[in-house]
Design a protein around this motif. Structure first.
Motif, PDB file in Angstrom:
ATOM      1  N   LEU A 114       0.938  -1.317  -0.108  1.00 34.19           N
ATOM      2  CA  LEU A 114       0.099   0.140  -0.065  1.00 34.19           C
ATOM      3  C   LEU A 114       0.898   1.233  -0.166  1.00 34.19           C
ATOM      4  O   LEU A 114       0.548   2.195  -0.493  1.00 34.19           O
ATOM      5  N   THR A 129       3.408   1.903  -1.572  1.00 34.65           N
ATOM      6  CA  THR A 129       3.997   2.072  -3.039  1.00 34.65           C
ATOM      7  C   THR A 129       3.124   3.014  -3.760  1.00 34.65           C
ATOM      8  O   THR A 129       3.626   3.611  -4.722  1.00 34.65           O
ATOM      9  N   ILE A 130       1.778   3.210  -3.346  1.00 29.39           N
ATOM     10  CA  ILE A 130       0.850   4.061  -4.033  1.00 29.39           C
ATOM     11  C   ILE A 130       1.416   5.387  -4.176  1.00 29.39           C
ATOM     12  O   ILE A 130       0.933   6.221  -4.868  1.00 29.39           O
ATOM     13  N   ARG A 131       1.965   5.796  -2.966  1.00 25.81           N
ATOM     14  CA  ARG A 131       2.473   7.305  -2.534  1.00 25.81           C
ATOM     15  C   ARG A 131       3.845   7.590  -3.520  1.00 25.81           C
ATOM     16  O   ARG A 131       4.124   8.573  -3.806  1.00 25.81           O
ATOM     17  N   ARG A 182       9.497  -2.159  -9.126  1.00 22.56           N
ATOM     18  CA  ARG A 182       8.339  -1.535  -9.926  1.00 22.56           C
ATOM     19  C   ARG A 182       8.534  -1.237 -11.149  1.00 22.56           C
ATOM     20  O   ARG A 182       7.859  -1.436 -12.118  1.00 22.56           O
ATOM     21  N   THR A 207      -1.634   1.362 -15.856  1.00 23.51           N
ATOM     22  CA  THR A 207      -1.434   2.301 -15.093  1.00 23.51           C
ATOM     23  C   THR A 207      -2.495   3.213 -14.587  1.00 23.51           C
ATOM     24  O   THR A 207      -3.372   3.528 -15.501  1.00 23.51           O
ATOM     25  N   THR A 208      -2.296   3.883 -13.640  1.00 22.03           N
ATOM     26  CA  THR A 208      -3.292   5.025 -13.268  1.00 22.03           C
ATOM     27  C   THR A 208      -2.700   6.333 -13.965  1.00 22.03           C
ATOM     28  O   THR A 208      -1.522   6.119 -14.408  1.00 22.03           O
ATOM     29  N   TYR A 231       0.884   4.791 -11.687  1.00 19.63           N
ATOM     30  CA  TYR A 231       1.153   3.749 -10.822  1.00 19.63           C
ATOM     31  C   TYR A 231       0.742   2.577 -11.637  1.00 19.63           C
ATOM     32  O   TYR A 231      -0.430   2.199 -11.829  1.00 19.63           O
ATOM     33  N   TYR A 275      -0.999  -0.519 -11.425  1.00 15.91           N
ATOM     34  CA  TYR A 275      -1.682  -1.172 -10.348  1.00 15.91           C
ATOM     35  C   TYR A 275      -1.910  -2.831 -10.680  1.00 15.91           C
ATOM     36  O   TYR A 275      -2.019  -3.619  -9.927  1.00 15.91           O
ATOM     37  N   TYR A 297       1.669  -4.682 -10.177  1.00 13.81           N
ATOM     38  CA  TYR A 297       1.587  -4.738  -8.631  1.00 13.81           C
ATOM     39  C   TYR A 297       0.770  -5.679  -8.033  1.00 13.81           C
ATOM     40  O   TYR A 297       1.089  -6.314  -6.938  1.00 13.81           O
TER      41      TYR A 297
END
Length: 463
Positions: free
Chosen positions: A142, A144-146, A301, A320-321, A325, A327, A330
């Motif tokens: 979690l 890693t989202i930042r 990543r 990715t977002t 990211y 997602y 991951y």
């Protein structure tokens, strides 16, 4: 000064500094290995374990010399994967990309080790060990989202605390050693040269993260062509310093037959007051393993996303977002990471099956990297590692030999079943890569175009 993470066209800007990269590398290198494998190394070679661990650091720096060299010449978005893509043919490039996903299983090992050490202080958590292990992995994924900068900041704090805990172990332990009998009462090279080399191979596993973490974040590192090699060098020096004194204390406070095969907690109990022992377990062992876990998640990543983008995996994996990211990839990596916990899988065979192919690859890579010096003389001239050619050839030869020695020592220690399994896993990944190419999912012309784009010898100032 802390630089805030920014986004440009869905990608993070280069905002990691030398200490960020050092923390990632040191945190990735200092993990379960030093806390678990030291006792086994003492069992193999006695008090000469201090020499074995210094040799292990040197062996791992040499074994990954190609990585340090390329990091000083080219800024690659895919980290280890992109480095190997420069030196391997397409089929072998795909194979190295797939190995990143097998690494996910080692994340479970870190989570299990955290719970094992934590249960020494809080034995009641053993009842819920699986759920806690999964929760630990979930928490770090979690984070890693930042983004990489946020993870590096968390990792920086844990690394500082970790170094303090290891420093306490050394400071409390050194006065407890009877130096007048250190070299006489207990044998050095307890099982001869073979035992010493076995100890070097064991401790090499504990030192393998020296280069992997730093190169994985080259794309978000300021002045990466200088910062990454410097960070790798600092990580190696810090490891040699801390590991050398840790093994001195581990092998010198108690008789070697008492600590052989045991983890560091036995010696820690002998040298620390109880409250310090508790702090050491939580801030030392647990944080060491946690920093390795975080570094492992961070450093894959960009490489695993590049594997998907190059077509080695179905297109959905490259989604990715808006912020970049990855997602999907991951999410898959997370599921692989928790599988060993859910199904009670043994990680010993997996670790051996990964390390041996990696060392075999390094034998080739440490020779092949010399071609980059010849083909791109301007980048080599500007490299922070630039040196006379006879010196670089000598280092390449030593690097190749170091990789071969570690590979051989690990292989001879396998059972027949493990050797067969290692071959089967390698063949399965090789076949999958071959199928992806033959099915047209991997655009070889695009790979070559990207490779040439990376290698355009621009008339630019590095840094």
């Amino acid at each position: 000064m802390t630089i805030k993470t920014e986004q440009i066209e869905g990608r993070e800007v280069s905002n990691l500094n030398l200490f960020d990269v050092f923390s990632l590398g040191f945190g990735g290198a200092v993990g379960a290995g030093i806390f678990v494998l030291t006792g086994l190394a003492i069992q193999a070679t006695g008090r000469s374990v201090i020499l074995a661990v210094v040799c292990a650091v040197i062996f791992m720096v040499l074994a990954n010399f190609f990585s340090i060299l390329l990091a000083s010449m080219f800024k690659l978005t895919g980290g280890d994967y992109s480095q190997k893509a420069l030196l391997f043919n397409p089929l072998m490039t795909g194979l190295t990309g797939y190995l990143n996903f097998i690494f996910a299983c080692s994340i479970a090992m870190y989570a299990i080790a955290i719970v094992q050490y934590g249960s020494m202080i809080f034995p009641q958590i053993k009842v819920y060990d699986k759920w806690i292990e999964i929760a630990i992995i979930s928490f770090f994924f979690l984070t890693t989202i930042r983004g990489s900068k946020f993870m590096s900041q968390v990792n920086n704090v844990m690394t500082i605390i970790l170094m303090g805990a290891l420093g306490l172990f050394i400071c409390f332990g050194l006065p407890e050693i009877d130096y007048s009998h250190y070299f006489t009462n207990e044998p050095f090279f307890k099982h001869g040269f073979t035992g010493f080399i076995s100890a070097v191979a064991l401790m090499s596993f504990a030192c393998q993260g020296i280069t992997q973490g730093p190169i994985s974040v080259a794309t978000v590192t300021r002045d990466s062509l200088r910062t990454i090699p410097k960070a790798m060098g600092l990580v190696a020096l810090a490891l040699a310093f801390f590991y050398g004194f840790i093994t001195l204390v581990a092998s010198g406070v108690l008789p070697t037959h008492d600590v052989a095969g045991k983890n560091l907690s036995l010696v820690a109990q002998a040298i620390f007051p109880h409250w310090v022992f508790v702090a050491f377990v939580l801030a030392g062992a647990v944080f060491a393993i946690a920093t390795s876990l975080m570094s492992m998640i961070t450093m894959v990543r960009y490489p695993i996303l590049k594997v998907a983008q190059d077509g080695w995996l179905p297109g959905v994996f490259s989604k990715t977002t808006q912020e970049g990211y990855p997602y999907v990839i991951y999410g898959v990596y997370y599921l692989i990471a928790i599988c060993p916990i859910l199904f009670n899988l043994s990680l010993d065979v997996l670790v051996s099956a990964i390390m041996i192919p990696l060392m075999l690859m390094n034998v080739y890579l440490n020779i092949a990297c010399l071609k980059m010096i010849k083909d791109y003389p301007r980048r080599w001239q500007q490299s922070i590692l630039h040196m006379p050619k006879p010196c670089i050839y000598l280092i390449s030869a030593l690097a190749t030999a170091a990789s071969a020695v570690v590979c051989y020592q690990l292989f001879v220690g396998l059972t027949s079943f493990q050797k067969i399994l290692m071959v089967v896993v390698s063949l399965a990944l090789y076949i999958f890569a071959y199928v992806r190419i033959k099915a047209g999912h991997v655009d070889l012309s695009k790979l070559e175009a990207e490779r040439q784009e990376i290698l355009i010898d621009l008339d630019e100032t590095i840094g």
